[in-house]
Motif scaffolding. Sequence first.
Motif, PDB file in Angstrom:
ATOM      1  N   ALA A  92      56.619 -55.696  21.279  1.00  0.00           N
ATOM      2  CA  ALA A  92      57.659 -55.266  22.220  1.00  0.00           C
ATOM      3  C   ALA A  92      57.754 -56.186  23.434  1.00  0.00           C
ATOM      4  N   SER A 146      56.923 -46.217  17.693  1.00  0.00           N
ATOM      5  CA  SER A 146      57.388 -46.959  16.520  1.00  0.00           C
ATOM      6  C   SER A 146      58.098 -46.067  15.512  1.00  0.00           C
ATOM      7  N   ARG A 170      62.069 -54.957  20.410  1.00  0.00           N
ATOM      8  CA  ARG A 170      62.343 -53.761  21.209  1.00  0.00           C
ATOM      9  C   ARG A 170      61.848 -53.939  22.644  1.00  0.00           C
ATOM     10  N   THR A 171      62.514 -53.273  23.553  1.00  0.00           N
ATOM     11  CA  THR A 171      62.172 -53.351  24.971  1.00  0.00           C
ATOM     12  C   THR A 171      61.552 -52.032  25.415  1.00  0.00           C
ATOM     13  N   ALA A 172      60.409 -52.132  26.086  1.00  0.00           N
ATOM     14  CA  ALA A 172      59.687 -50.939  26.543  1.00  0.00           C
ATOM     15  C   ALA A 172      59.514 -50.971  28.052  1.00  0.00           C
ATOM     16  N   LEU A 224      51.646 -52.116  23.481  1.00  0.00           N
ATOM     17  CA  LEU A 224      53.012 -52.225  22.959  1.00  0.00           C
ATOM     18  C   LEU A 224      53.417 -53.689  22.816  1.00  0.00           C
ATOM     19  N   LEU A 251      57.007 -53.443  16.583  1.00  0.00           N
ATOM     20  CA  LEU A 251      57.941 -53.218  17.689  1.00  0.00           C
ATOM     21  C   LEU A 251      58.690 -54.485  18.082  1.00  0.00           C
TER      22      LEU A 251
END
Length: 257
Positions: A37, A236, A13-15, A32, A10
Motif C-alpha cells: 500500500a 485486504s 491502494r492508498t491507506a 500495510l 495491497l
Amino acid sequence: MLAALRQFDLTGRTALVTGSSAGIGLAIAGGLAGAGARIVLNGRDAARLARAAAHLREAGAEVSTSAFDVKDAVAVEAAVAAIESQAGPIDILVNNAGMQRRAPLQDYPLETWRELMATNVDSVFIVGQAVARRMIERKRGKIVNICSVQSELGRPGIAPYTASKGAVKMLTKGMAIDWGPHGLQVNGIGPGYFKTELNQALVDNPEFSAWLINRTPSRRWGELEDLVGAAVFLASDASRFVNGHILYVDGGVTASL
C-alpha cells in the motif's frame, strides 16, 4: 496457495493511518506498506511525521504525510480532500489516533473526560464520515478502527478510557451496518497490552508486568509486529465478507478470567 496469498496484496491502494507518527499507528502503517500500500501518515506534529515517514521510506515504502487534528471536522474535510487529490482515492482508513489519561473516576476532571472522548471517539466519527462519503461514491473501501481489550474489560483508574473504547466498538458495528450496503467493510482491531512508549511505565513496573504475563494465556506482552497480520487481513480482499467484527489481538486476555 499463491492465489490465496494474492488476496492479501495491497499493491496500488492508498491507506490513511491516523495517529501514526509512532507506536501502534506507525507499526500498522509499516505493515500495510509491506503489503504494497501507499501510506499517508497523520498526526499533529509535522516534524515527528517527517521522521516517521523517513523511517518507512528507508524500508522501501511509498509514503506521504498529512498533519491535521482528527478532532477538527473542518480540518479533516480539507485534509481528506487534499489527500484524495494528491495521493489518490483513500482505499483504506485506519482510525488509530487515541489517548489515555489515568485517574480515579471520582477525581476525573470534566475537561480531561471531554478531551479523551473527543480524541478517542469523536475522531473516529469525524474522519470515518469524511472518508466514507467518498468511499460510498466508489462503492468500495476498508475502514479499520483501533479498539482495545478495554472495549470489553475494565481496569481500575481507566473508566473513561474503557467507556471510549466501548463506544468505538459499537460505532464500528454501526458503521458496518450503515455502510456495508454501499460496498464498505468496517472492522476493528482490539490490541491487548503492547510494549509501546505509552505503556513504558507499565512495562517497567515489575509487579504489573508479572501480573499481566500471568494473566495472559500467551504469557507475554504484545510486540508491535503482532498487529501487522490482523491489519493487513482487515485491509485486504481476504476479509471481503468480514464486516462489523472486532479482532482481538491480545494473547488470549479476553478469553480468560
